[in-house]
Design an enzyme around this catalytic site. Sequence first.
Site, PDB file in Angstrom:
ATOM      1  CG  ASP A 167      -2.094  -0.850   1.175  1.00  0.00           C
ATOM      2  OD1 ASP A 167      -2.388  -1.362   0.084  1.00  0.00           O
ATOM      3  OD2 ASP A 167      -2.760  -1.032   2.214  1.00  0.00           O
ATOM      4  NE  ARG A 175      -4.248  -1.671  -4.669  1.00  0.00           N
ATOM      5  CZ  ARG A 175      -3.994  -2.059  -3.414  1.00  0.00           C
ATOM      6  NH1 ARG A 175      -3.743  -1.173  -2.463  1.00  0.00           N
ATOM      7  NH2 ARG A 175      -3.959  -3.338  -3.110  1.00  0.00           N
TER       8      ARG A 175
HETATM    9  C1  LIG Z   1      -8.464  -1.251  -3.947  1.00  0.00           C
HETATM   10  C2  LIG Z   1      -8.097   0.088  -3.403  1.00  0.00           C
HETATM   11  C3  LIG Z   1      -6.870   0.238  -2.782  1.00  0.00           C
HETATM   12  C4  LIG Z   1      -6.490   1.485  -2.286  1.00  0.00           C
HETATM   13  N1  LIG Z   1      -5.233   1.638  -1.774  1.00  0.00           N
HETATM   14  C5  LIG Z   1      -4.826   2.882  -1.408  1.00  0.00           C
HETATM   15  C6  LIG Z   1      -3.486   3.133  -0.993  1.00  0.00           C
HETATM   16  O1  LIG Z   1      -2.633   2.231  -0.928  1.00  0.00           O
HETATM   17  N2  LIG Z   1      -3.155   4.401  -0.660  1.00  0.00           N
HETATM   18  C7  LIG Z   1      -4.044   5.449  -0.706  1.00  0.00           C
HETATM   19  O2  LIG Z   1      -3.672   6.597  -0.430  1.00  0.00           O
HETATM   20  N3  LIG Z   1      -5.328   5.224  -1.080  1.00  0.00           N
HETATM   21  C8  LIG Z   1      -5.731   3.983  -1.422  1.00  0.00           C
HETATM   22  N4  LIG Z   1      -7.030   3.796  -1.830  1.00  0.00           N
HETATM   23  C9  LIG Z   1      -8.061   4.869  -1.617  1.00  0.00           C
HETATM   24  C10 LIG Z   1      -8.131   5.813  -2.777  1.00  0.00           C
HETATM   25  O3  LIG Z   1      -6.956   6.580  -2.845  1.00  0.00           O
HETATM   26  C11 LIG Z   1      -9.349   6.757  -2.639  1.00  0.00           C
HETATM   27  O4  LIG Z   1      -9.229   7.484  -1.468  1.00  0.00           O
HETATM   28  C12 LIG Z   1     -10.680   6.036  -2.671  1.00  0.00           C
HETATM   29  O5  LIG Z   1     -10.662   4.947  -3.517  1.00  0.00           O
HETATM   30  C13 LIG Z   1     -11.787   6.983  -3.146  1.00  0.00           C
HETATM   31  O6  LIG Z   1     -11.505   7.429  -4.444  1.00  0.00           O
HETATM   32  P1  LIG Z   1     -12.341   6.987  -5.758  1.00  0.00           P
HETATM   33  O7  LIG Z   1     -11.348   6.746  -6.833  1.00  0.00           O
HETATM   34  O8  LIG Z   1     -13.229   5.869  -5.457  1.00  0.00           O
HETATM   35  O9  LIG Z   1     -13.099   8.297  -6.192  1.00  0.00           O
HETATM   36  P2  LIG Z   1     -14.176   9.262  -5.401  1.00  0.00           P
HETATM   37  O10 LIG Z   1     -14.285  10.400  -6.327  1.00  0.00           O
HETATM   38  O11 LIG Z   1     -13.712   9.445  -4.020  1.00  0.00           O
HETATM   39  O12 LIG Z   1     -15.453   8.365  -5.428  1.00  0.00           O
HETATM   40  C14 LIG Z   1     -16.181   8.029  -6.582  1.00  0.00           C
HETATM   41  C15 LIG Z   1     -17.542   7.460  -6.167  1.00  0.00           C
HETATM   42  O13 LIG Z   1     -17.339   6.257  -5.423  1.00  0.00           O
HETATM   43  C16 LIG Z   1     -18.248   6.169  -4.332  1.00  0.00           C
HETATM   44  N5  LIG Z   1     -17.471   6.214  -3.063  1.00  0.00           N
HETATM   45  C17 LIG Z   1     -16.169   6.535  -2.925  1.00  0.00           C
HETATM   46  N6  LIG Z   1     -15.770   6.438  -1.634  1.00  0.00           N
HETATM   47  C18 LIG Z   1     -16.866   6.065  -0.935  1.00  0.00           C
HETATM   48  C19 LIG Z   1     -17.116   5.792   0.443  1.00  0.00           C
HETATM   49  N7  LIG Z   1     -16.129   5.885   1.347  1.00  0.00           N
HETATM   50  N8  LIG Z   1     -18.359   5.411   0.815  1.00  0.00           N
HETATM   51  C20 LIG Z   1     -19.339   5.290  -0.100  1.00  0.00           C
HETATM   52  N9  LIG Z   1     -19.164   5.530  -1.433  1.00  0.00           N
HETATM   53  C21 LIG Z   1     -17.961   5.918  -1.849  1.00  0.00           C
HETATM   54  C22 LIG Z   1     -19.162   7.345  -4.489  1.00  0.00           C
HETATM   55  O14 LIG Z   1     -20.242   6.931  -5.281  1.00  0.00           O
HETATM   56  C23 LIG Z   1     -18.314   8.352  -5.216  1.00  0.00           C
HETATM   57  O15 LIG Z   1     -19.067   9.303  -5.904  1.00  0.00           O
HETATM   58  C24 LIG Z   1      -7.414   2.575  -2.369  1.00  0.00           C
HETATM   59  C25 LIG Z   1      -8.635   2.409  -3.007  1.00  0.00           C
HETATM   60  C26 LIG Z   1      -8.982   1.198  -3.527  1.00  0.00           C
HETATM   61  C27 LIG Z   1     -10.285   1.070  -4.233  1.00  0.00           C
END
Ligand SMILES: Cc1cc2nc3c(=O)[nH]c(=O)nc-3n(C[C@H](O)[C@H](O)[C@H](O)COP(=O)(O)OP(=O)(O)OC[C@H]3O[C@@H](n4cnc5c(N)ncnc54)[C@H](O)[C@@H]3O)c2cc1C
Length: 309
Positions: A135, A185
Amino acid sequence: MLRQALLMLARSHQVKDIVTRMPVSSGIVNRYVPGEHTDDAVRATHDLIDEGLHVTLDFLGEDTLDEAQAEYTVQAYLDLLEGLSHAGLARNAEVSVKLSAIGQALPDVGPKLATENGRRICQAARHAGTTVTLDMEDHTTTDLTLGTLRELRKDYPETGAVLQAYLHRTEQDCRALAYEGSRVRLCKGAYNEPEDVAWQDRHDVDKSYVRCLKVLMAGEGYPMVATHDPRLVKIASALATRNGRMPGTYEFQMLFGIRGDEQKRLASAGEKVRVYLPYGEEWYGYLMRRLAERPSNLTFFLRSLISQK
Ligand SMILES: Cc1cc2nc3c(=O)[nH]c(=O)nc-3n(C[C@H](O)[C@H](O)[C@H](O)COP(=O)(O)OP(=O)(O)OC[C@H]3O[C@@H](n4cnc5c(N)ncnc54)[C@H](O)[C@@H]3O)c2cc1C
């Protein structure tokens, strides 16, 4: 604004005390975290695999400044990998590891200890027939984490990396990591970062995400598209097609409890989809980051807090 306020609130000891008194079974917690123990994690993995999904498991915990705690985390991963292997799940389930949970932040010995501990987890993962992804945490650790990745990949080239589109440096990092066999990722990024290193406006983050995706999809590596954003999922599919990639030469990743229907829809359309499944007693920081991403969860969260008092 609200996101930053929530991330700040997350650092308050008073809030932490109240929230961590909530049982993991309370709705707001187990929506994102299926349980605290290896058995809970293996059971939830089994259910997701039954639905045609793949899994990456994260034993929750970060920023350890205690060597014994780092060792406890390593043992938890070894135990988990054995559990997955015994249950016949390791082919479809890997593990995600935060280096700060296995010692990276310890004074002086940190990076060396985290690399050694990472090596032990990679060895156990290979023995079980699966892989590890490191991560990515806040920007002060990016170089250290990529350094550890390089070390681990010498013996375990299957080790995956995470890059965060909100950092200015990430497009360049994508170029450096888009080589054959390299599992990367791409996520937007979950920490509260200053403007000299990260885009603050979500449109700028999205544009960066697309530029990074273009590099990864055109490259020789294995892109892991970690987002719930419907627009980015569509763009990723289009870029995969444009680059002649078949499903299975890249994958989508989403968090446990978020857009579950979309996870199943993509999987039944033939895409490879992996669910990030966190478990363990240290669920507080993870929960607060998820709530900060989705301020509409705040009312539900506040109601749960009030009913605890
Ligand atoms: C598999 C995976 C691994 C990850 N690993 C890391 C990592 O190592 N380091 C790091 O900094 N971040 C990590 N993240 C988190 C990532 O950086 C984002 O903070 C998170 O995924 C939200 O961004 P998004 O791309 O979904 O877009 P957003 O614009 O945040 O969300 C898009 C849509 O997804 C839905 N959504 C998003 N979050 C939520 C929520 N919490 N509850 C309900 N609905 C929601 C909503 O419908 C929203 O409109 C990871 C995410 C995933 C999916």
